[in-house]
Design an enzyme around this catalytic site. Structure first.
Site, short mmCIF file in Angstrom:
data_model
loop_
_atom_site.label_atom_id
_atom_site.label_comp_id
_atom_site.label_asym_id
_atom_site.label_seq_id
_atom_site.Cartn_x
_atom_site.Cartn_y
_atom_site.Cartn_z
CG ASP A 78 -0.24 0.03 2.55
OD1 ASP A 78 0.76 -0.70 2.71
OD2 ASP A 78 -0.66 0.78 3.44
CD GLU A 138 4.41 0.70 6.67
OE1 GLU A 138 5.32 0.98 7.47
OE2 GLU A 138 3.91 1.57 5.92
#
Ligand SMILES: [Zn+2]
Length: 376
Positions: A78, A138
């Site tokens: 991400d 994350e």
């Protein structure tokens, strides 16, 4: 495929944390399967109902136990959001020896370098199991890695966690914890304060004591950090309803960043002790503490073979990071974990984030050597 082409493809897939990461995971899965990796998806739905997937790709060797990974390369799929005005956020653009795009630095550069490294070596020579680990979410609290650690998909001996560190191996990091504290009082007309009890005065007494806790924390030092102790901060406060009403409620946030070796609830317990003490002095003192987040600190020994290897390969001494990473989750799986990758964290999360091409190429070479060193 060159590392730049791979990075361009990764950047072209929009994978901001608010979206599902299924598309980028499918891409990475196909790349790993083409190399003979055994892949396993760990899917779940996030709180908005979007599908989030952690992917584990293993190159299992016949001589090694499948469940024991010698080296894991870990990258989060991400990215943080991008400004819609940044028209080339998803189009990798080169200028002046730098590659620009959302995620180009944090952390798709590391992922591209990992794929390029494994494609450039003879995987038949592997004697120890190699893992590629791609995680979700994350950027919004290392949520994917924490889930993966709970699922215990493997035990690992060494893990390189990709993050922009300008190719400096980072072997320790402070934890990050947050609590929301609500102090109750009793409303009254401010002309007759004796009929009420001010939540703001009560909160102020508690905050004074928290400031003393912060001073005491300085006596526990960890020399690898700047500052070398656990810090805390009361960052937000609000309370009361009007200037002429004795405040019925006051809320504030307490954030603390723990040094390795100190439990993440250590500060919380010190604050609770102060609350108990205030309650003894004022039986009406009512306070609710909601522990909203506890991200552990981490530390891998300075004499870990992985730390040595990366110090030597990068020609840089190991250091420490001030930001949250997925390293604690890899340590939970048994690994010596080091945070390492191309690009500078100070340009990450910005419009125009970039990775220097020479660092990207050096990262490919270092990861290739790491695999050969640990798994051949
Ligand atoms: Zn990152």
């Amino acid at each position: 495929m060159t590392v730049e082409q791979t990075l361009a493809e990764l950047v072209s897939i929009d994978s901001v944390s608010a979206l599902s990461n299924a598309e980028i995971i499918s891409y990475l899965e196909a790349r790993c399967e083409a190399l003979g990796f055994t892949v396993k998806r760990f899917p779940h739905l996030d709180e908005t109902g979007a599908e989030k997937i952690n992917l584990v790709a293993l190159q299992i060797t016949s001589q090694a136990e499948a469940a024991t990974v010698e080296l894991a390369l870990v990258g989060h799929t991400d990215t943080v959001p991008y400004d819609p005005a940044w028209s080339e956020a998803l189009k990798l653009t080169e200028s002046d020896g730098k590659l620009y795009g959302r995620g180009a630095c944090d952390t798709k550069a590391f992922i591209a370098a990992s794929l390029t490294a494994i494609e450039s070596i003879d995987l038949k020579k592997l004697k120890q199991t190699l893992a590629l680990v791609f995680t979700a979410d994350e950027e919004i609290g290392c949520l994917g890695a924490k889930r993966l650690a709970d699922a215990r998909p493997f035990n690992a001996r060494y893990a390189i966690v990709g993050e922009p560190t300008s190719l400096q191996p980072m072997r320790a990091g402070k934890g990050y914890c947050l609590a929301e504290i609500t102090v109750r009082g009793r409303e009254a007309h401010s002309a007759y304060p004796q009929l009420g009890a001010s939540a703001i005065f009560r909160a102020a007494r508690l905050i004074n004591r928290i400031e003393e806790v912060a001073k005491d924390l300085k006596s526990h030092a960890h020399a690898s950090f700047d500052p070398p102790f656990t810090t805390l901060n009361v960052g937000l406060i609000e309370g009361g309803t009007a200037k002429n009403i004795v405040a019925g409620e006051c809320r504030f946030t307490l954030e603390w960043r723990t040094i390795p070796g100190q439990e993440s609830d250590y500060v919380l317990n010190l604050v609770k002790r102060e609350v108990d003490d205030l309650q003894k002095l004022d039986p009406d003192f009512v306070c609710r503490i909601h522990a909203a987040r506890t991200d552990e600190s981490f530390e891998t020994r300075a004499d870990s073979p992985l730390v040595h290897f990366l110090e030597e390969s990068s020609n840089k001494p190991s250091g420490t990071v001030a930001f949250g990473t997925e390293a604690p989750s890899m340590i939970a799986l048994g690994a010596d974990a080091v945070v390492f990758g191309p690009g500078d964290i100070r340009v990450a999360h910005r419009t125009g984030e970039f990775v220097p091409i020479d660092e990207l190429n050096r990262c490919v070479a270092i990861l290739r050597r790491s695999i050969e060193h640990h798994c051949f």
